[in-house]
Design a protein around this motif. Structure first.
Motif, PDB file in Angstrom:
ATOM      1  N   ASP A 298      36.111  70.221  40.718  1.00  0.00           N
ATOM      2  CA  ASP A 298      36.036  69.135  39.742  1.00  0.00           C
ATOM      3  C   ASP A 298      37.126  69.300  38.692  1.00  0.00           C
ATOM      4  O   ASP A 298      37.349  70.399  38.178  1.00  0.00           O
ATOM      5  N   THR A 299      37.817  68.197  38.347  1.00  0.00           N
ATOM      6  CA  THR A 299      38.893  68.266  37.363  1.00  0.00           C
ATOM      7  C   THR A 299      38.447  67.902  35.949  1.00  0.00           C
ATOM      8  O   THR A 299      39.273  67.863  35.037  1.00  0.00           O
ATOM      9  N   GLY A 300      37.151  67.641  35.758  1.00  0.00           N
ATOM     10  CA  GLY A 300      36.675  67.306  34.418  1.00  0.00           C
ATOM     11  C   GLY A 300      35.419  68.048  34.014  1.00  0.00           C
ATOM     12  O   GLY A 300      35.045  68.055  32.847  1.00  0.00           O
ATOM     13  N   ILE A 301      34.735  68.661  34.989  1.00  0.00           N
ATOM     14  CA  ILE A 301      33.585  69.520  34.725  1.00  0.00           C
ATOM     15  C   ILE A 301      33.956  70.896  35.259  1.00  0.00           C
ATOM     16  O   ILE A 301      34.440  71.017  36.392  1.00  0.00           O
ATOM     17  N   PHE A 302      33.728  71.919  34.470  1.00  0.00           N
ATOM     18  CA  PHE A 302      34.294  73.226  34.756  1.00  0.00           C
ATOM     19  C   PHE A 302      33.199  74.243  35.057  1.00  0.00           C
ATOM     20  O   PHE A 302      32.012  74.005  34.763  1.00  0.00           O
ATOM     21  N   PRO A 303      33.543  75.377  35.670  1.00  0.00           N
ATOM     22  CA  PRO A 303      32.526  76.324  36.147  1.00  0.00           C
ATOM     23  C   PRO A 303      31.535  76.792  35.091  1.00  0.00           C
ATOM     24  O   PRO A 303      30.401  77.131  35.419  1.00  0.00           O
ATOM     25  N   SER A 304      31.921  76.805  33.833  1.00  0.00           N
ATOM     26  CA  SER A 304      31.010  77.273  32.790  1.00  0.00           C
ATOM     27  C   SER A 304      29.967  76.224  32.420  1.00  0.00           C
ATOM     28  O   SER A 304      28.969  76.551  31.758  1.00  0.00           O
ATOM     29  N   ASP A 305      30.162  74.967  32.824  1.00  0.00           N
ATOM     30  CA  ASP A 305      29.267  73.893  32.409  1.00  0.00           C
ATOM     31  C   ASP A 305      27.919  73.937  33.130  1.00  0.00           C
ATOM     32  O   ASP A 305      26.857  73.824  32.508  1.00  0.00           O
ATOM     33  N   ALA A 306      27.943  74.055  34.460  1.00  0.00           N
ATOM     34  CA  ALA A 306      26.703  73.995  35.234  1.00  0.00           C
ATOM     35  C   ALA A 306      25.714  75.105  34.861  1.00  0.00           C
ATOM     36  O   ALA A 306      24.515  74.828  34.720  1.00  0.00           O
ATOM     37  N   PRO A 307      26.157  76.355  34.683  1.00  0.00           N
ATOM     38  CA  PRO A 307      25.188  77.380  34.269  1.00  0.00           C
ATOM     39  C   PRO A 307      24.535  77.087  32.925  1.00  0.00           C
ATOM     40  O   PRO A 307      23.362  77.440  32.715  1.00  0.00           O
ATOM     41  N   ARG A 308      25.253  76.426  32.027  1.00  0.00           N
ATOM     42  CA  ARG A 308      24.649  76.062  30.742  1.00  0.00           C
ATOM     43  C   ARG A 308      23.542  75.034  30.939  1.00  0.00           C
ATOM     44  O   ARG A 308      22.491  75.100  30.289  1.00  0.00           O
ATOM     45  N   ILE A 309      23.761  74.081  31.828  1.00  0.00           N
ATOM     46  CA  ILE A 309      22.715  73.103  32.133  1.00  0.00           C
ATOM     47  C   ILE A 309      21.513  73.810  32.735  1.00  0.00           C
ATOM     48  O   ILE A 309      20.358  73.580  32.335  1.00  0.00           O
ATOM     49  N   TYR A 310      21.773  74.687  33.699  1.00  0.00           N
ATOM     50  CA  TYR A 310      20.697  75.421  34.356  1.00  0.00           C
ATOM     51  C   TYR A 310      19.898  76.259  33.357  1.00  0.00           C
ATOM     52  O   TYR A 310      18.663  76.229  33.353  1.00  0.00           O
ATOM     53  N   GLU A 311      20.583  77.003  32.509  1.00  0.00           N
ATOM     54  CA  GLU A 311      19.906  77.871  31.553  1.00  0.00           C
ATOM     55  C   GLU A 311      19.112  77.066  30.531  1.00  0.00           C
ATOM     56  O   GLU A 311      18.057  77.504  30.053  1.00  0.00           O
ATOM     57  N   ALA A 312      19.588  75.882  30.181  1.00  0.00           N
ATOM     58  CA  ALA A 312      18.908  75.075  29.160  1.00  0.00           C
ATOM     59  C   ALA A 312      17.603  74.479  29.670  1.00  0.00           C
ATOM     60  O   ALA A 312      16.680  74.239  28.886  1.00  0.00           O
ATOM     61  N   LEU A 313      17.510  74.221  30.950  1.00  0.00           N
ATOM     62  CA  LEU A 313      16.301  73.601  31.506  1.00  0.00           C
ATOM     63  C   LEU A 313      15.078  74.480  31.275  1.00  0.00           C
ATOM     64  O   LEU A 313      15.099  75.685  31.511  1.00  0.00           O
ATOM     65  N   ALA A 314      13.996  73.862  30.817  1.00  0.00           N
ATOM     66  CA  ALA A 314      12.749  74.592  30.590  1.00  0.00           C
ATOM     67  C   ALA A 314      11.938  74.759  31.867  1.00  0.00           C
ATOM     68  O   ALA A 314      10.932  75.466  31.874  1.00  0.00           O
TER      69      ALA A 314
END
Length: 354
Positions: A298-314
């Motif tokens: 992906d040229t606009g979403i980067f590898p550090s983004d998805a883990p933040r989404i995952y970690e934030a989910l309750a």
């Protein structure tokens, strides 16, 4: 929806009335013919590509009204289409929007923008059952700020530049050292805050004259350092690329997220300080089973983004899958088939009758 019509297309498997269906919505992009719709229908699911009143009208977006419109789509699936299990598909910018929907359908807590009032329908949003984040940004304020050109010195002049913050000044890089990256990120946030200060002040000025709102333009929003420096947040993405091609050309062009706003839209969607379109606060309120999928090219979403989404989910039942492909999964050739199989398998593990 009165004079604020919603619209969409409902995709279904041939000859079957599905018990499980997806709904996908974006802040402003037309999702009625979403690229995954036929793939999920082929796998036995319904797929409602649903557009709120703000399709093609990003400049006037207000979150609470968009969530009411999504609620109309969820309610239609349950009451008219006979669906028993509703899956929210939060794709691209729609990731944080669908996260906000599930959060507010579970326990509404947002405040209306700039002294407005919440419509009664906002307090009666039907919750979905599962949540899938696909190629999703962290949130509207987050992605805009990460892409903002920190070197802009005059919001009314698209050519204004502070050389010490110019990502195209060869004295700064690339490659960009840690000190420059930190300085640049701070300046991006400061730019977002300055616009918010001005928007709040301008609203007060307008109110004093009996006016409600006004439009304004935003310039230079294709300037994430990661777009030109592949050493930052490294991935399989090609260097010097953004969703519009060459980032320098795009940055000085007229097209970009948030390029046209009202003051209230800025405060509702883009402001780091006032917007409820930030992803993580809503994700922390989602307890439904959740799946996060992100491609590595992906040229606009980067590898550090998805883990933040995952970690934030309750959610206690949640997964994170990294796959090959670009943002729209047009490459490799089997990318869309693969992600459809991945999602279908994950849903059936939780809804055996799907």
């Amino acid at each position: 929806m009165g004079y604020h019509p919603c619209q969409g297309l409902y995709w279904t498997p041939e000859g079957r009335k599905p018990k499980t269906a997806f709904i996908a919505t974006h802040y402003n992009v037309d999702f009625s013919e979403h690229y995954l719709a036929p793939y999920m229908a082929q796998r036995g699911f319904g797929f409602l590509g649903w557009n709120t009143r703000f399709r093609g009208a990003e400049a006037w977006f207000i979150l609470e009204h968009a969530l009411i419109d999504i609620g109309a789509g969820v309610r239609w699936l349950r009451e008219e289409a006979g669906v028993e299990t509703v899956v929210l598909l939060g794709n691209s910018g729609g990731g944080s929007l669908m996260g906000a929907y599930q959060s507010q359908a579970t326990e509404p807590n947002i405040e209306p923008v700039a002294g407005g009032t919440l419509p009664p329908a906002f307090l009666d949003l039907p919750a979905a059952d599962l949540y899938v984040s696909l190629q999703a940004h962290l949130g509207r304020p987050e992605v805009l700020t990460a892409w903002m050109d920190a070197s802009v010195t005059d919001e009314n002049d698209p050519l204004s530049v502070e050389p010490s913050l110019d990502m195209y000044n060869p004295e700064n890089g690339p490659p960009f050292d840690a000190a420059f990256v930190d300085h640049y990120r701070q300046a991006q946030e400061a730019r977002n805050d300055r616009i918010t200060d001005w928007a709040l002040s301008e609203l007060e000025r307008l109110r004093a004259s009996g006016a409600h709102d006004r439009n304004f333009n935003l310039h230079r929003v294709w300037a994430d350092l990661r777009m030109v420096d592949p050493l930052l947040d490294p991935s399989e993405r090609p260097p010097n690329q953004c969703y519009l091609g060459d980032p320098r050309t795009a940055n000085y062009g007229p097209y970009g997220i948030g390029s046209s706003n009202t003051l209230r839209t800025w405060l509702s969607m883009w402001s780091l300080r006032t917007s409820h379109c930030r992803g993580e606060p809503h994700l922390r309120r989602i307890t439904a089973p959740a799946l996060v999928i992100q491609s590595t090219g992906d040229t606009g979403i980067f590898p550090s983004d998805a883990p933040r989404i995952y970690e934030a989910l309750a959610s206690t039942d949640k997964g994170l899958e990294m796959i090959q492909g670009d943002h729209y999964l047009t490459a490799p050739l089997e990318a869309r088939e693969g992600v459809a199989d991945l999602i279908a398998g994950w849903v059936r593990e939780r809804v055996p009758t799907a």
